[in-house]
Every structure is written in C-alpha cells, then in structure tokens.
Design a protein around this motif. Structure first.
Motif, PDB file in Angstrom:
ATOM      1  N   UNK A  20      63.095  60.976  71.387  1.00 21.83           N
ATOM      2  CA  UNK A  20      64.012  60.599  70.312  1.00 21.83           C
ATOM      3  C   UNK A  20      65.482  60.795  70.668  1.00 21.83           C
ATOM      4  N   UNK A  21      65.808  60.894  71.934  1.00 25.31           N
ATOM      5  CA  UNK A  21      67.191  61.182  72.327  1.00 25.31           C
ATOM      6  C   UNK A  21      68.188  60.150  71.787  1.00 25.31           C
ATOM      7  N   UNK A  22      67.832  58.878  71.833  1.00 26.63           N
ATOM      8  CA  UNK A  22      68.745  57.845  71.316  1.00 26.63           C
ATOM      9  C   UNK A  22      68.930  58.000  69.809  1.00 26.63           C
ATOM     10  N   UNK A  23      67.850  58.291  69.105  1.00 25.46           N
ATOM     11  CA  UNK A  23      67.928  58.497  67.658  1.00 25.46           C
ATOM     12  C   UNK A  23      68.755  59.742  67.338  1.00 25.46           C
ATOM     13  N   UNK A  24      68.542  60.813  68.074  1.00 15.86           N
ATOM     14  CA  UNK A  24      69.316  62.039  67.871  1.00 15.86           C
ATOM     15  C   UNK A  24      70.800  61.793  68.104  1.00 15.86           C
ATOM     16  N   UNK A  25      71.110  61.031  69.128  1.00 16.41           N
ATOM     17  CA  UNK A  25      72.504  60.701  69.422  1.00 16.41           C
ATOM     18  C   UNK A  25      73.145  59.933  68.270  1.00 16.41           C
ATOM     19  N   UNK A  26      72.398  59.018  67.679  1.00 12.20           N
ATOM     20  CA  UNK A  26      72.945  58.257  66.553  1.00 12.20           C
ATOM     21  C   UNK A  26      73.122  59.143  65.328  1.00 12.20           C
TER      22      UNK A  26
END
Length: 94
Positions: A20-26
C-alpha cells in the motif's frame, strides 16, 4: 520534502508490507494539505512535532476509514485531537 515519510506512517499503522505504499503516500499528501490549509501556512521545515503528529493521525485515519459512510459507529471527518495539535500553529488574519 514531506513532513512524514511512508516508513513513519507504516510504523504508526503497524504495517509490515509494501503493498500500500502508493496509497499511504497519497494519504500523507492529503493530510499535509489539510494541515497546511487549517493552519493557513505551509508546513515549516523542520516540521514541529505537533504538526507531524497531526499529519500521522490524519493519514492513519484516512487509511483505516476509506468510506464516506459508516454503519454502527461514530464517523468523524477528522480524528479527535488533530485540530488541537494544529491550533497553536494557525496563522490568524484580522
């Protein structure tokens, strides 16, 4: 540079995967935008601990509660305490 890193948010959420790194970044981006909008000024560098904690709280909450509606509980747009942490950093215009 972000006030909070993805790794810091993963520690806050007790996540041990990279899925979920991309989601966490957003979520971090949204939380930082919210904090800057609430205070009326950009997040300073270095970031004060209270603002960092508010960003972590907001990003964590928005990661955990992804729906606009909730059944059988209390739905909050902003987690309890986030405004209290940001309030002292607010720029008042008179």
């Amino acid at each position: 540079m972000s006030a909070v890193s993805v790794e810091e948010l993963k520690v806050q959420l007790n996540l041990d995967h990279d899925l979920d790194d991309a989601l966490l970044s957003s979520k971090i981006d949204a939380a930082e935008a919210y904090a800057a909008g609430f205070t009326g000024v950009p997040i300073p560098s270095p970031c004060p601990a209270a603002i960092k904690q508010a960003v972590l709280m907001l990003a964590s909450y928005w990661y955990e509660v992804r729906e606009a509606a909730l059944v059988g509980g209390n739905a909050y747009a902003v987690p309890y305490g986030a405004h209290d942490l940001l309030q002292p950093h607010r720029a008042w215009v008179v």
